[in-house]
Design an enzyme around this catalytic site. Structure first.
Site, mmCIF file in Angstrom:
data_model
loop_
_atom_site.group_PDB
_atom_site.id
_atom_site.type_symbol
_atom_site.label_atom_id
_atom_site.label_comp_id
_atom_site.label_asym_id
_atom_site.label_seq_id
_atom_site.Cartn_x
_atom_site.Cartn_y
_atom_site.Cartn_z
ATOM 1 C CG ASP A 10 -2.024 1.001 1.149
ATOM 2 O OD1 ASP A 10 -2.308 1.485 0.030
ATOM 3 O OD2 ASP A 10 -2.618 1.330 2.196
ATOM 4 C CG ASN A 12 1.989 1.454 -5.126
ATOM 5 O OD1 ASN A 12 2.817 1.244 -4.260
ATOM 6 N ND2 ASN A 12 1.559 0.501 -5.948
ATOM 7 N N GLY A 13 0.043 5.427 -4.365
ATOM 8 C CA GLY A 13 -0.562 6.716 -4.737
ATOM 9 C C GLY A 13 0.058 7.851 -3.946
ATOM 10 N NE ARG A 14 -1.356 6.601 1.279
ATOM 11 C CZ ARG A 14 -1.484 5.665 2.210
ATOM 12 N NH1 ARG A 14 -1.221 5.944 3.465
ATOM 13 N NH2 ARG A 14 -1.869 4.457 1.865
ATOM 14 C CD1 TRP A 15 7.437 6.416 -2.668
ATOM 15 C CD2 TRP A 15 6.968 6.818 -4.824
ATOM 16 N NE1 TRP A 15 8.622 6.451 -3.361
ATOM 17 C CE2 TRP A 15 8.368 6.696 -4.677
ATOM 18 C CE3 TRP A 15 6.455 7.071 -6.094
ATOM 19 C CZ2 TRP A 15 9.244 6.815 -5.753
ATOM 20 C CZ3 TRP A 15 7.328 7.194 -7.169
ATOM 21 C CH2 TRP A 15 8.712 7.065 -6.987
ATOM 22 C CG ASN A 56 -7.811 -2.247 -5.817
ATOM 23 O OD1 ASN A 56 -6.904 -3.047 -5.622
ATOM 24 N ND2 ASN A 56 -8.089 -1.289 -4.927
ATOM 25 N NE ARG A 62 -2.921 -1.438 4.620
ATOM 26 C CZ ARG A 62 -4.152 -1.496 4.147
ATOM 27 N NH1 ARG A 62 -4.977 -2.397 4.595
ATOM 28 N NH2 ARG A 62 -4.577 -0.652 3.236
#
Ligand code: FPP
Length: 274
Positions: free
Chosen positions: A35, A37-40, A83, A204
Site C-alpha cells: 500500500d 503507491n498513490g501517496r508516494w 479496486n 502492510r
C-alpha cells in the site's frame, strides 16, 4: 538462507539483519498488502500511476529475497475486487504493469524455482493480462521452490463464498447434498490457497491499520506487522526487519506459552490440585 548471503554485501546493514534471523524460525508464509503507491507519487507531484510503476521494483526484490531465504509461500495483494472503483486509466495501467512484470520476470522466477499461482477471480481481467498470467502459471507449474501467490481481483469474502459454493457443488456431484454438513476443513480444502500453509506474518506498508478484505480466513493467527514505509520505498532491509520483529513475537494460537503447573493454579484458586 545461504542463498540470500550470496547477494548481500558482507557487513552491510542487510547482512547484519539477515545474520540476526533464526533460520529455524522463519515464517512459512508471508503475505503482503502493498500500500501507499498513490501517496508516494503524490509526495513527488507525480500521477498515481508513477507510484504503481515504482512499486514494481519492491515486488521484484521481495519475491527474490523470500525465495533466497527459503520461505515456502509468499502472497502479494496486487488488485482487490474493490479496486475496480478506481479510474479506468489507473486500472488499465495496473494491467499493463502486471503484463510487463510477468514478461520481464519469468526467467528470474524460473531461475529461482518459483511457482506462480493466481488467487482471486482472474476471469474478469482483460484477455491480454489473463493470457500472460496463464502462460506464466503453466510455465512455472512444476517448479518446486517457493509458491508465489498473486492476489488479483481478490476479495477475502468472495473467496469464502467461492469456497462454500465449491463445497456445495462437490456434494451435489457426489449425491451427498441432502445431508451436507459444512465444517472448517471442508472450507479450507476449497479456498484459493488450499494446500499451502496459512500466513504466519502479514505485512502492510503505508501505516494503515486495516486488513482490507485480504485473506480473511487464513490470517486468523497471523502476526501483523505494519510499517509507515510506502510500498515503493520498501527495501530488502524492511522485509528483513519485519521478519526479525516476527521472530520476537510470542505466538500462542489461543493457548499458553508454558502450561502453568497445576500446583501453581491450585495455590491461586485456594483449592487442592487433586
Ligand atoms: C496500493 O497502493 C497498491 C495497489 C492497489 C496496486 C499494487 C500494485 C503494484 C505494487 C504494482 C506492480 C504489481 C505487480 C504484481 C507487478 P494505493 O494505490 O492504494 O496507494 P494509496 O493508498 O497511497 O493511494
Amino acid at each position: 538462507m545461504q542463498d540470500l548471503f550470496a547477494v548481500l554485501a558482507p557487513d552491510s546493514a542487510e547482512w547484519d539483519l539477515a545474520r540476526s534471523l533464526d533460520p529455524a524460525r522463519l515464517p512459512a508464509h508471508i503475505a503482503v498488502i502493498m500500500d501507499g503507491n498513490g501517496r508516494w507519487a503524490k509526495q513527488r507531484g507525480l500521477p498515481r500511476v508513477a507510484g504503481h510503476k515504482a512499486g514494481v521494483e519492491p515486488v521484484r526484490a521481495t519475491v527474490e529475497t523470500c525465495a533466497r531465504l527459503g520461505i515456502e509461500c509468499l502472497t502479494l495483494y496486487a488488485f482487490s475486487v474493490e479496486n475496480w472503483k478506481r479510474p479506468r486509466t489507473e486500472v488499465d495501467t495496473l494491467w499493463r504493469l502486471l503484463r510487463y512484470y510477468l514478461k520481464a520476470e519469468l526467467p528470474r522466477l524460473q531461475r529461482n524455482n518459483i511457482r506462480l499461482c493466481v488467487i482471486g477471480r482472474p476471469d474478469s481481467l482483460p484477455e491480454s493480462a489473463q493470457e500472460e498470467l496463464e502462460s506464466c502459471v503453466a510455465a512455472t507449474h512444476d517448479n518446486t521452490g517457493m509458491r508465489l501467490n498473486l492476489a488479483i481481483n481478490y476479495g477475502g469474502r468472495t473467496e469464502i463464498v467461492d469456497a462454500v459454493n465449491r463445497v456445495i457443488d462437490d456434494a451435489r456431484r457426489k449425491g451427498t447434498l441432502s445431508h451436507l454438513k459444512v465444517d472448517e476443513e471442508a472450507i479450507e480444502r476449497h479456498l484459493y490457497t488450499a494446500g499451502g500453509p496459512d500466513p504466519d506474518l502479514l505485512i502492510r506498508t503505508s501505516g494503515e491499520m486495516r486488513i482490507s478484505n485480504f485473506l480473511l480466513w487464513q490470517i486468523a493467527y497471523a502476526e501483523l506487522y505494519v510499517t509507515e514505509t510506502l510500498w515503493p520505498d520498501f527495501k530488502r532491509a524492511d522485509l528483513l526487519r519485519a521478519i526479525a520483529e516476527y521472530q520476537k513475537r510470542d505466538r500462542r494460537f489461543g493457548g499458553l506459552t508454558r502450561a502453568k503447573p497445576e500446583e501453581e493454579e491450585a495455590e491461586v484458586l485456594g483449592v487442592p490440585a487433586r
